[in-house]
Design an enzyme around this catalytic site. Structure first.
Site, PDB file in Angstrom:
ATOM      1  N   THR A   7      37.229  48.338  39.438  1.00 35.47           N
ATOM      2  CA  THR A   7      36.608  48.460  40.756  1.00 35.47           C
ATOM      3  C   THR A   7      35.102  48.588  40.590  1.00 35.47           C
ATOM      4  OG1 THR A   7      36.727  50.875  40.837  1.00 35.47           O
ATOM      5  CG2 THR A   7      38.623  49.657  41.716  1.00 35.47           C
ATOM      6  N   ALA A  30      35.202  56.400  35.246  1.00 39.03           N
ATOM      7  CA  ALA A  30      35.116  55.094  35.902  1.00 39.03           C
ATOM      8  C   ALA A  30      34.990  55.275  37.415  1.00 39.03           C
ATOM      9  CB  ALA A  30      36.350  54.257  35.580  1.00 39.03           C
ATOM     10  N   HIS A  31      34.444  54.275  38.059  1.00 42.54           N
ATOM     11  CA  HIS A  31      34.269  54.322  39.510  1.00 42.54           C
ATOM     12  C   HIS A  31      35.565  54.652  40.228  1.00 42.54           C
ATOM     13  CE1 HIS A  31      34.185  52.428  43.533  1.00 42.54           C
ATOM     14  NE2 HIS A  31      33.042  53.087  43.596  1.00 42.54           N
ATOM     15  N   ALA A  32      36.656  54.006  39.877  1.00 43.31           N
ATOM     16  CA  ALA A  32      37.935  54.234  40.555  1.00 43.31           C
ATOM     17  C   ALA A  32      38.384  55.681  40.412  1.00 43.31           C
ATOM     18  CB  ALA A  32      39.008  53.294  40.014  1.00 43.31           C
ATOM     19  N   VAL A  35      36.028  57.998  42.686  1.00 41.44           N
ATOM     20  CA  VAL A  35      36.280  57.826  44.116  1.00 41.44           C
ATOM     21  C   VAL A  35      37.673  58.331  44.485  1.00 41.44           C
ATOM     22  CG1 VAL A  35      36.452  56.138  45.987  1.00 41.44           C
ATOM     23  CG2 VAL A  35      34.615  55.954  44.313  1.00 41.44           C
TER      24      VAL A  35
END
Length: 79
Positions: A7, A30-32, A35
């Site tokens: 992502t 990581a972004h995922a 978030v």
């Protein structure tokens, strides 16, 4: 549920609507993962082969605490 390779910040609106996220790449930072923690949804990252195994329409269980992803057989999630 969102199943993808990775992502980026552009995916944030999709993650806001997802009940869980599984990616084939990534880790705790990581972004995922970040978030998903913000939205309070389970996430499992670095799940090799997720896009080919978790096909559309399959019932899937995602345990973000233990990092487990599996198909749910015979359970629709209804009482």
């Amino acid at each position: 549920m969102l199943v993808c390779r990775t992502t980026s910040p552009a995916w944030t609106p999709l993650l806001a609507r997802a009940c869980a996220v599984v990616t084939e790449t990534g880790g705790m930072l990581a972004h995922a993962a970040i978030v998903a923690r913000e939205f309070g949804i389970p996430a499992v990252l670095a799940a090799a082969g997720a896009m080919t195994t978790l096909t559309e329409g399959r019932l899937v269980r995602v345990d973000g605490t233990h990092g487990h992803v599996g198909t749910a057989t015979g359970n629709t999630g209804r009482n």
